[in-house]
Design a protein around this motif. Sequence first.
Motif, PDB file in Angstrom:
ATOM      1  N   MET A 184      23.233  72.890 -45.298  1.00  0.00           N
ATOM      2  CA  MET A 184      23.739  71.774 -44.497  1.00  0.00           C
ATOM      3  C   MET A 184      22.575  70.989 -43.888  1.00  0.00           C
ATOM      4  O   MET A 184      21.531  71.547 -43.595  1.00  0.00           O
ATOM      5  N   ILE A 185      22.796  69.730 -43.655  1.00  0.00           N
ATOM      6  CA  ILE A 185      21.768  68.898 -43.049  1.00  0.00           C
ATOM      7  C   ILE A 185      21.842  69.059 -41.528  1.00  0.00           C
ATOM      8  O   ILE A 185      22.892  68.851 -40.916  1.00  0.00           O
ATOM      9  N   THR A 212      33.135  64.926 -49.040  1.00  0.00           N
ATOM     10  CA  THR A 212      33.823  63.887 -49.800  1.00  0.00           C
ATOM     11  C   THR A 212      35.246  63.741 -49.289  1.00  0.00           C
ATOM     12  O   THR A 212      36.007  64.717 -49.256  1.00  0.00           O
ATOM     13  N   VAL A 213      35.621  62.525 -48.882  1.00  0.00           N
ATOM     14  CA  VAL A 213      36.972  62.298 -48.357  1.00  0.00           C
ATOM     15  C   VAL A 213      37.797  61.369 -49.240  1.00  0.00           C
ATOM     16  O   VAL A 213      38.966  61.109 -48.947  1.00  0.00           O
ATOM     17  N   GLU A 262      29.614  67.660 -55.938  1.00  0.00           N
ATOM     18  CA  GLU A 262      28.776  68.845 -55.732  1.00  0.00           C
ATOM     19  C   GLU A 262      27.437  68.468 -55.108  1.00  0.00           C
ATOM     20  O   GLU A 262      26.919  69.169 -54.234  1.00  0.00           O
ATOM     21  N   LEU A 263      26.869  67.352 -55.582  1.00  0.00           N
ATOM     22  CA  LEU A 263      25.601  66.887 -55.023  1.00  0.00           C
ATOM     23  C   LEU A 263      25.748  66.543 -53.542  1.00  0.00           C
ATOM     24  O   LEU A 263      24.908  66.919 -52.712  1.00  0.00           O
ATOM     25  N   VAL A 264      26.809  65.836 -53.204  1.00  0.00           N
ATOM     26  CA  VAL A 264      27.058  65.460 -51.813  1.00  0.00           C
ATOM     27  C   VAL A 264      27.236  66.707 -50.959  1.00  0.00           C
ATOM     28  O   VAL A 264      26.708  66.794 -49.840  1.00  0.00           O
ATOM     29  N   ASP A 265      27.971  67.678 -51.476  1.00  0.00           N
ATOM     30  CA  ASP A 265      28.177  68.928 -50.746  1.00  0.00           C
ATOM     31  C   ASP A 265      26.853  69.653 -50.519  1.00  0.00           C
ATOM     32  O   ASP A 265      26.584  70.165 -49.422  1.00  0.00           O
TER      33      ASP A 265
END
Length: 415
Positions: A1-2, A42-43, A33-36
């Motif tokens: 996580m960021i 992702t919404v 997956e990249l965003v996660d």
Amino acid sequence: MIETGQKPERLILVAVSSSSGDFAEKSLDELEELVDTAGGVTVGRLIQNREHIHPGTYLGSGKLDELIEEIYIRKADGIVCDDELSPAQLRNLEDILKTKVMDRTLVILDIFAKHAVTHEGKIQVELAQLKYRAARLVGLRSSLSRLGGGIGTRGPGEKKLEVDRRIIHERISVLKEELREVIRHRDVTRQKRSGSMLPMAAIVGYTNAGKSTLFNLLTGARVLAEDQLFATLDPSIRQMEMEEGQKLLLSDTVGFINKLPHNLIEAFRSTLEEARYADMIIHVVDGSDPQMDLHMYVVYETLQELGITGKPVITVFNKMDLVAKEQEISFKDRKADAVFCISAADGQGIDELQAGILQILRSQSVYVEKLFSYSNAGKVQLIRKFGQLLSEEYTEDGILVTGYVPAEVYGQLYD
């Protein structure tokens, strides 16, 4: 996580589909997956079917209106486009949507910055990020200042984005010189390694195919292996020993991905070129992934772009513990010299894989059958160290041995 001290960014994924079928949906699955991995959530998704990407705004005007509504309804913090945006597209989307705009390239760069550990890796990532951002400085300024952090601000960071292009290009020049020094050091290390005359195999494959898990299993190393895209970024080289004493250097390289940013390929060329100096390529494929054919294509295309061709290839279909037994007969790769189905997680098929590696090494080696006098017994050690000693018999006249050695060692046995 960021770790930004704020909740994860809520993002809508956006793509343009110029072909029939569900390729865009599957590409967005990967983008999700990249965003996660980057720490976002992702919404929503939006796909526009059109012949070409709009040169000015990525989407057509009708879809942009729909996207504005989606951003409001889903309380999104921004959007991520599945293709690399031009500076004009980025600025125009910013002006129209009044929200943070990112593309696939920026997300991948952010993940690379997150996972870079070594000095070389950090230089390569920062160089790729600054090249990308230099051309998009105006659009990124407004985007990042609005939200104050999040995906895309890791690495060089927001502070560097607030300086002018001149200073950014000066920093790029400094990084290039640092990278040249690192490459010179890598070349020296590689020359020393080639002096050992041990054969070398490079593990390549699509990201998250299980390369590092296989690397750890074969060498006993403890390289980070997680079920996450780009979990391993920095290359590792270890020695593995097979049956009958055959030794081999094994390198684990960064994973490939569809639409891999050109700046990253350029920045990591020295790292990926470890595969160019290898005697064989071990291509790891996630056999449980429905997209494995596309992933294999991406890997071969990237190797072609790097000039890594003409080497023996072993394709390893991994994660067979997740695949029904009757499906294994369908796993094929016409570009490979040998194919094996394995599970690096539980060791299934590893003995057969090692036997296949050994067979290719033998095909690249010279067979030796020779009687060495006891005064030349030290030459038998050359076979043990650099090749494969098949048999050793002590007779009245000397030591009778059979085995395989690299061609460069063969001549030393008869000096």
